[in-house]
Design a protein around this motif. Structure first.
Motif, PDB file in Angstrom:
ATOM      1  N   TYR A   1       0.845  -1.187   0.000  1.00 39.00           N
ATOM      2  CA  TYR A   1       0.000   0.000   0.000  1.00 39.00           C
ATOM      3  C   TYR A   1       0.888   1.247   0.000  1.00 39.00           C
ATOM      4  O   TYR A   1       1.937   1.268   0.660  1.00 39.00           O
ATOM      5  N   PRO A   2       0.500   2.291  -0.719  1.00 37.72           N
ATOM      6  CA  PRO A   2       1.291   3.526  -0.743  1.00 37.72           C
ATOM      7  C   PRO A   2       1.503   4.077   0.670  1.00 37.72           C
ATOM      8  O   PRO A   2       0.566   4.150   1.476  1.00 37.72           O
ATOM      9  N   GLY A   3       2.759   4.417   0.961  1.00 41.55           N
ATOM     10  CA  GLY A   3       3.089   4.954   2.269  1.00 41.55           C
ATOM     11  C   GLY A   3       3.172   3.925   3.373  1.00 41.55           C
ATOM     12  O   GLY A   3       3.391   4.281   4.543  1.00 41.55           O
TER      13      GLY A   3
ATOM     14  N   ASP B   1      -6.037   7.363  -4.040  1.00 45.40           N
ATOM     15  CA  ASP B   1      -4.778   7.565  -3.311  1.00 45.40           C
ATOM     16  C   ASP B   1      -4.366   6.300  -2.569  1.00 45.40           C
ATOM     17  O   ASP B   1      -3.182   5.960  -2.509  1.00 45.40           O
TER      18      ASP B   1
ATOM     19  N   GLY C   1      -2.969   3.969  -5.180  1.00 44.16           N
ATOM     20  CA  GLY C   1      -1.654   4.407  -5.654  1.00 44.16           C
ATOM     21  C   GLY C   1      -1.652   4.665  -7.148  1.00 44.16           C
ATOM     22  O   GLY C   1      -2.153   3.848  -7.935  1.00 44.16           O
ATOM     23  N   ARG C   2      -1.068   5.780  -7.526  1.00 43.05           N
ATOM     24  CA  ARG C   2      -1.092   6.238  -8.918  1.00 43.05           C
ATOM     25  C   ARG C   2      -0.546   5.209  -9.913  1.00 43.05           C
ATOM     26  O   ARG C   2      -1.036   5.091 -11.040  1.00 43.05           O
ATOM     27  N   THR C   3       0.435   4.431  -9.520  1.00 41.57           N
ATOM     28  CA  THR C   3       1.051   3.480 -10.450  1.00 41.57           C
ATOM     29  C   THR C   3       0.140   2.307 -10.788  1.00 41.57           C
ATOM     30  O   THR C   3       0.430   1.549 -11.714  1.00 41.57           O
TER      31      THR C   3
END
Length: 550
Positions: free
Chosen positions: A321-323, A426, A429-431
């Motif tokens: 997960y992002p972050g 968000d 995640g953008r990718t």
């Protein structure tokens, strides 16, 4: 055969490739006896035949809702609805009005709150500021998280925490008390029970039967909740549905409505297999399949959860997960265990439907279906994956290769209907935006599609769902996932019937099949795509009986 009902002057889309279009349909004793041109069908009318002029509107097979929750959806119609409510002030106004209207309710329960309804993560203290002296709670729009105030946590007996099965959590604060956030069904089950709705939640929460068995008075209350849900579905053109939670008790309630002449849709109900169960529990799935097998009530499949949802971070992902480096969440059924279960379910000749949202959960499910096929041989199983909100590109062709149905919900895509794009995008995640909520990509890769709302997670309206599929925005840098109109309509009719092994009963308009029909308020083919959501249902017919007239 003499028709008791004729529908004429319609633009009929039969979903039958052998005769895709017609102008009129004749019905007798709950079944279609003729589909064809207007003049031929109208000549069949006798003095006691009801003839309905559709005024050139679109007529379709009754909508097949491939994934909803009928029992607790019907119960939730009486709850506070928070769709489009934003911020603490608006939330307080809504709760205060609901509290005044329900002075004796043991729990003030709200539905449809999203994860960013406040400008910070919600806790019991936020809800205490709204109403401190009565139990109140908010169910997230995805139905995988509930936020409760201190009074509700105290009455539920979980203010100081509680031991939960894997994947279910009473979130605890640094003060040693529950924060008010309850993740997944068994965690918030005690709060829902305050409002007297333990039984509607039971099938999805534990998969068990009520104990002690409900009294006749309690069953009558529960039948009324289901009847409310059925009426709500009929208003939206739905004549068949796959109820994605349930138990033998749910089917018993439906059988009771059937005996009373109040069953207004065909319903398929699963046995819900949970991680704590062993394989002998599948004997109950066999019993449900044996006990309910007619044109109206069926079972024949097993439902499982592989993971949770994206917004709460409980969806099982292949990447982090992002972050949150190294955090993927976990599957509720580890791969080897799921392979064993899937193989045994398949060996028994039952269908499997698995909730899988993260790409890790989707891959684990696909691997299990592949293991079952290798062990038992290829058969017409039509195993399903529910949601598929993320998928690794390498797994896309495996759906077609293994004959897996993609059971998707067009309203779920952020920005498509009621769900905002952020913070969900968000959290993903953008990718990964090119790997999420794929409808057209899966269809073009050969996966059979079945569409649904997941009501009460989203609005049950099929017309709004069709609009979401036709008009959803493309995420920045990602491919357009809009699906052409005829493919959307197929996924809401014949595709859903096929995915549920019910194509011999309904899903298309042809002689001999059930007279399950929906008439729209206009011609959907000439209506601008951005206007389709506003179209209405003029008539719903199930088994030849009018169940809704707009």
């Amino acid at each position: 055969m003499t028709p008791d009902l004729i529908l004429t002057n319609a633009r009929i889309l039969t979903m039958n490739p052998a005769c895709p279009r017609a102008e009129a349909v004749a019905v007798s004793d709950g079944r279609i006896i003729a589909v064809g041109n207007r003049a031929e069908i109208e000549r069949m009318a006798l003095t006691d035949t009801e003839v309905i002029d559709c005024g050139g509107s679109t007529l379709l097979p009754g909508f097949f809702e491939s994934h909803l929750h009928l029992f607790f959806g019907g119960a939730e119609l009486a709850h506070l609805q928070l769709t489009h409510v934003e911020g603490e002030d608006a939330l307080a106004r809504a709760f205060h009005a609901f509290a005044a209207a329900n002075p004796d309710a043991p729990l003030l329960m709200a539905q449809g709150g999203h994860y960013a309804i406040l400008d910070h993560p919600m806790t019991r203290h936020d809800l205490d500021r709204i109403i401190p002296d009565r139990p109140i709670a908010i169910c997230a729009h995805d139905h995988h998280t509930v936020w409760a105030n201190t009074a509700a946590l105290r009455v539920a007996g979980i203010l100081e925490g509680a031991e939960m099965p894997h994947g279910h959590e009473v979130v605890m604060g640094e003060d040693g008390l529950a924060t008010g956030e309850l993740r997944e069904f068994e965690a918030f089950g005690p709060v829902i029970a305050i409002g007297g709705e333990k039984r509607p939640n039971l099938g999805i929460a534990t998969g068990e039967e009520p104990s002690p068995w409900p009294t006749e008075a309690e069953q009558a209350i529960d039948r009324a909740k289901i009847a409310n849900g059925l009426a709500h579905a009929a208003k939206h053109g739905i004549t068949s549905m796959v109820n994605m939670d349930g138990n033998h008790y749910t089917l018993d309630l439906l059988r009771g409505l059937q005996a009373e002449g109040k069953l207004t849709a065909r319903v398929k109900v699963p046995f819900h297999f949970k991680p704590n169960m062993d394989l002998t529990a599948l004997d109950r799935a066999d019993a449900m399949t044996r006990d309910f097998d007619d044109d109206w009530l069926t079972s024949g499949f097993v439902k499982m959860f592989m993971d949770g949802v994206i917004d709460s971070g409980t969806a099982f992902r292949l990447d982090s997960y992002p972050g949150r480096p190294g955090y993927h969440s976990e599957p509720l059924f580890p791969g080897p265990r799921f392979n064993e279960i899937a193989t045994e379910i398949d060996r028994r000749g039952l269908q499997i439907a698995v909730h899988a949202i993260g790409d890790g959960a989707v891959r684990t499910t696909i691997n299990g279906y592949e293991a079952a096929q290798k062990a038992n041989g290829k058969r017409d199983s039509r195993h399903r994956i529910e949601h598929i909100e993320m998928i690794d590109p390498s797994d896309i062709p495996r759906l077609d290769a293994l004959g897996i149905t993609a059971s998707l919900q067009p309203p779920h895509a952020p920005g498509a209907m009621d769900f905002a794009m952020f913070p969900t995008l968000d959290v993903i995640g953008r990718t990964r935006w090119n790997d999420i909520y794929l409808c057209r990509t899966l269809a073009e890769a050969g996966a059979p599609l079945a569409f649904a709302s997941d009501w009460p997670v989203t609005d049950i309206s099929v017309m709004r769902g069709i609009g979401a599929a036709l008009n959803r925005p493309a995420f920045e840098g990602a491919e357009d996932q809009r699906v052409p109109l005829m493919q959307v309509l197929h996924a809401y009719t014949a595709g859903g019937a096929w995915a549920a092994h019910r194509e011999h009963v309904t899903g298309t308009l042809k002689t001999g099949l059930a007279a399950d029909i929906v008439v729209l308020s206009g011609d959907i083919e000439t209506t601008a795509p951005d206007k389709v959501s506003a179209m209405e249902i003029r008539l719903t017919i199930c088994g030849g009986r009018i169940t809704y007239r707009g």
